[in-house]
Design a protein around this motif. Structure first.
Motif, PDB file in Angstrom:
ATOM      1  N   SER A 189     145.001  49.650 -34.145  1.00  8.11           N
ATOM      2  CA  SER A 189     145.354  50.860 -34.884  1.00  8.11           C
ATOM      3  C   SER A 189     145.573  52.035 -33.955  1.00  8.11           C
ATOM      4  N   GLN A 190     144.993  51.979 -32.761  1.00 10.68           N
ATOM      5  CA  GLN A 190     145.133  53.072 -31.797  1.00 10.68           C
ATOM      6  C   GLN A 190     146.323  52.861 -30.854  1.00 10.68           C
ATOM      7  N   LEU A 191     146.960  51.708 -30.943  1.00 10.21           N
ATOM      8  CA  LEU A 191     148.089  51.420 -30.073  1.00 10.21           C
ATOM      9  C   LEU A 191     149.423  51.782 -30.711  1.00 10.21           C
ATOM     10  N   VAL A 192     149.386  52.120 -32.015  1.00  9.83           N
ATOM     11  CA  VAL A 192     150.615  52.446 -32.735  1.00  9.83           C
ATOM     12  C   VAL A 192     151.276  53.658 -32.081  1.00  9.83           C
ATOM     13  N   GLY A 193     152.545  53.524 -31.765  1.00  9.60           N
ATOM     14  CA  GLY A 193     153.286  54.644 -31.199  1.00  9.60           C
ATOM     15  C   GLY A 193     153.227  54.753 -29.689  1.00  9.60           C
ATOM     16  N   LEU A 194     152.344  53.983 -29.038  1.00 11.67           N
ATOM     17  CA  LEU A 194     152.267  54.037 -27.577  1.00 11.67           C
ATOM     18  C   LEU A 194     153.422  53.262 -26.945  1.00 11.67           C
ATOM     19  N   LYS A 195     153.857  53.718 -25.784  1.00 10.25           N
ATOM     20  CA  LYS A 195     154.883  52.994 -25.041  1.00 10.25           C
ATOM     21  C   LYS A 195     154.285  51.710 -24.469  1.00 10.25           C
ATOM     22  N   PRO A 196     155.129  50.684 -24.224  1.00  6.90           N
ATOM     23  CA  PRO A 196     154.612  49.418 -23.694  1.00  6.90           C
ATOM     24  C   PRO A 196     153.776  49.582 -22.432  1.00  6.90           C
ATOM     25  N   HIS A 214     147.003  38.711 -28.734  1.00 12.71           N
ATOM     26  CA  HIS A 214     147.340  37.675 -29.715  1.00 12.71           C
ATOM     27  C   HIS A 214     147.829  38.289 -31.023  1.00 12.71           C
ATOM     28  N   GLU A 215     147.342  39.505 -31.372  1.00 10.92           N
ATOM     29  CA  GLU A 215     147.691  40.132 -32.643  1.00 10.92           C
ATOM     30  C   GLU A 215     148.982  40.938 -32.577  1.00 10.92           C
ATOM     31  N   LEU A 216     149.515  41.154 -31.389  1.00  3.71           N
ATOM     32  CA  LEU A 216     150.764  41.908 -31.271  1.00  3.71           C
ATOM     33  C   LEU A 216     151.956  41.039 -31.678  1.00  3.71           C
ATOM     34  N   PRO A 217     152.961  41.605 -32.366  1.00  5.10           N
ATOM     35  CA  PRO A 217     154.175  40.840 -32.682  1.00  5.10           C
ATOM     36  C   PRO A 217     154.860  40.372 -31.394  1.00  5.10           C
ATOM     37  N   ASP A 218     155.648  39.311 -31.486  1.00  2.25           N
ATOM     38  CA  ASP A 218     156.277  38.713 -30.311  1.00  2.25           C
ATOM     39  C   ASP A 218     157.067  39.728 -29.486  1.00  2.25           C
ATOM     40  N   GLU A 219     157.934  40.523 -30.139  1.00  4.47           N
ATOM     41  CA  GLU A 219     158.778  41.477 -29.410  1.00  4.47           C
ATOM     42  C   GLU A 219     157.914  42.531 -28.716  1.00  4.47           C
ATOM     43  N   ARG A 220     156.888  43.014 -29.416  1.00  3.66           N
ATOM     44  CA  ARG A 220     156.002  44.033 -28.844  1.00  3.66           C
ATOM     45  C   ARG A 220     155.218  43.456 -27.667  1.00  3.66           C
ATOM     46  N   LEU A 221     154.709  42.235 -27.843  1.00  2.80           N
ATOM     47  CA  LEU A 221     153.952  41.602 -26.766  1.00  2.80           C
ATOM     48  C   LEU A 221     154.852  41.353 -25.556  1.00  2.80           C
ATOM     49  N   ALA A 222     156.101  40.948 -25.793  1.00  2.00           N
ATOM     50  CA  ALA A 222     157.030  40.714 -24.681  1.00  2.00           C
ATOM     51  C   ALA A 222     157.243  41.994 -23.878  1.00  2.00           C
ATOM     52  N   ASP A 223     157.434  43.125 -24.577  1.00  2.00           N
ATOM     53  CA  ASP A 223     157.629  44.407 -23.890  1.00  2.00           C
ATOM     54  C   ASP A 223     156.392  44.778 -23.069  1.00  2.00           C
ATOM     55  N   VAL A 224     155.208  44.525 -23.624  1.00  2.02           N
ATOM     56  CA  VAL A 224     153.956  44.859 -22.930  1.00  2.02           C
ATOM     57  C   VAL A 224     153.756  43.941 -21.727  1.00  2.02           C
TER      58      VAL A 224
END
Length: 427
Positions: A175-182, A202-212
């Motif tokens: 909930s605290q990661l919403v809006g943060l850059k990768p 594990h809980e991040l969506p695929d596209e978001r996890l890929a960017d991170v």
């Protein structure tokens, strides 16, 4: 030692302990209740966000009033935009009550290492209806004959105000990661214990996890990937930039890498396999095989539409490559480039072949990082084409070069350490 703090620039600063008991009015002047507490949300970057007030209404019922619905906090009263939702307030895991949970908390002053007790906390109206917890009024302990001191200090100048992220559940951290850059999310993951890092990733969506993942070091990448089942791991690799995916696959055990390449989409796996054949510090190993590629008869409107794609890194959006079909690497004959700034000055219907820049030097897959760096710097480019036998096979962007010029642990190192390492590297 004298303590001082720079008061934050804000249109309104309110100390929460003084706000308690203040009346809350609706727009027509009717009292709806009194302030009972302030709700804040701690973030990994920046000051805590003040998100609302707990208001006590008739019957000692406590309800939540978002600060986005508050038009004024002044002269001991609160004015809201309309009726208050009478649903009983229920504190969420990621929320903190200022008076109930922060006051009298012991914190450590970053500058001196002294312990101090929080006596009050001020929130500031920083823009529009956004409020942040910016300032603390604290008291140090009495030492011998020296009396205890009280003073204000910026929230970011103390340690221990928030509970450590290591003790939070994955959903609370998410909930605290919403809006943060990768890159900022990657910083957060690096600070977590290993098991918590894997749980949050594990809980991040695929596209978001890929960017991170693209912002993490190879060890952290491999550690996170090892916790995913093979289908999910392959999906994340598919979503990564081909050059980043190739760098990660190269770090994996041979058997694991082979399984992942088999599970990836055929086109994505083909690009990764091709990149793996090049030396990692040569143009072929640094390049992405997926820049923006257009035919000469494409229009400016089509080129700009490609540059606007959210999945295109800024460095690659600033320069587009023009080739004869086929338009997937390796392409047909490479013709030249289109600079985004030039394209913006042309009518949308103009064909890009008429404004082609044919003077940009290309590099070959075997050219070293020094050659690429000199071209980028000399001609103020954000990316250079990589050409083999007149065919475009990829492009090396300035961020790809920086990743390899900086020390391997630059993401984990502080600024001073990175600066020293760069001085040695370029000395």
């Amino acid at each position: 030692m004298a303590h001082s703090a720079t008061r934050p620039a804000a249109r309104n600063i309110v100390y929460t302990a003084r706000l308690v008991g203040s009346p809350v009015f609706d727009p027509i002047g009717d009292k709806v209740g009194t302030v009972y507490d302030v709700v804040v949300l701690f973030r990994f970057k920046g000051n805590p966000l003040a998100v609302g007030l707990v208001v006590e209404v008739a019957g000692r019922r406590r309800v939540f009033l978002p600060l986005t619905r508050v038009t004024s906090i002044d002269k001991g009263q609160v004015i809201s935009t309309g009726l208050v939702n009478m649903r009983r307030f229920a504190q969420r895991p990621a929320e903190t009550l200022v008076l109930a949970q922060l006051l009298e908390r012991t914190v450590t002053l970053r500058e001196t290492g002294e312990k101090a007790i929080v006596l009050d906390a001020a929130m500031s109206n920083v823009r529009g209806r956004e409020w942040q917890l910016t300032t603390l009024f604290v008291q140090t302990s009495k030492k011998g004959r020296k009396a205890a001191e009280t003073f204000t200090v910026p929230v970011n100048d103390v340690v221990g105000l928030a509970h450590p992220a290591a003790n939070q559940g994955a959903s609370s951290i998410l909930s605290q990661l919403v809006g943060l850059k990768p890159a900022d999310v990657a910083d957060v993951l690096r600070d977590l214990p290993p098991e918590r890092m894997q749980a949050v990733a594990h809980e991040l969506p695929d596209e978001r996890l890929a960017d991170v993942m693209e912002e993490l070091g190879s060890e952290d990448q491999a550690f996170i990937l090892s916790a995913l089942d093979i289908d999910r791991a392959a999906d994340v690799l598919d979503a990564m930039q081909p050059d980043d995916a190739a760098d990660l696959v190269a770090e994996l055990p041979t058997e694991q890498a082979a399984k992942l390449l088999e599970e990836m989409e055929p086109e994505e796996a083909r690009d990764v396999r091709r990149l793996l054949t090049y030396d990692e510090r040569a143009a072929g190993g640094l390049m992405t095989s997926d820049p923006i590629i257009l035919p000469p008869d494409a229009t400016i409107a089509q080129a700009l539409a490609m540059a606007r794609r959210a999945d295109t890194p800024p460095a690659l959006a600033a320069i587009m490559f023009v080739c004869r079909p086929p338009l997937e690497t390796p392409t047909g004959r490479f013709l030249g480039v289109i600079h985004l700034q030039r394209a913006l000055r042309e009518p949308p219907s103009t064909m890009i072949g008429s404004i082609l820049d044919t003077d940009v030097d290309a590099v070959s897959p075997g050219d070293g990082i020094g050659t690429i760096t000199r071209l980028l710097a000399t001609y103020n480019l954000t990316a250079v084409p990589v050409v083999d036998d007149d065919l475009l096979v990829g492009a090396v962007s300035v961020d790809d070069v920086l990743d390899h010029l900086l020390p391997e642990d630059w993401r984990e190192a502080d600024e001073d350490t990175t600066d020293e390492a760069l001085e040695v590297h370029h000395g």
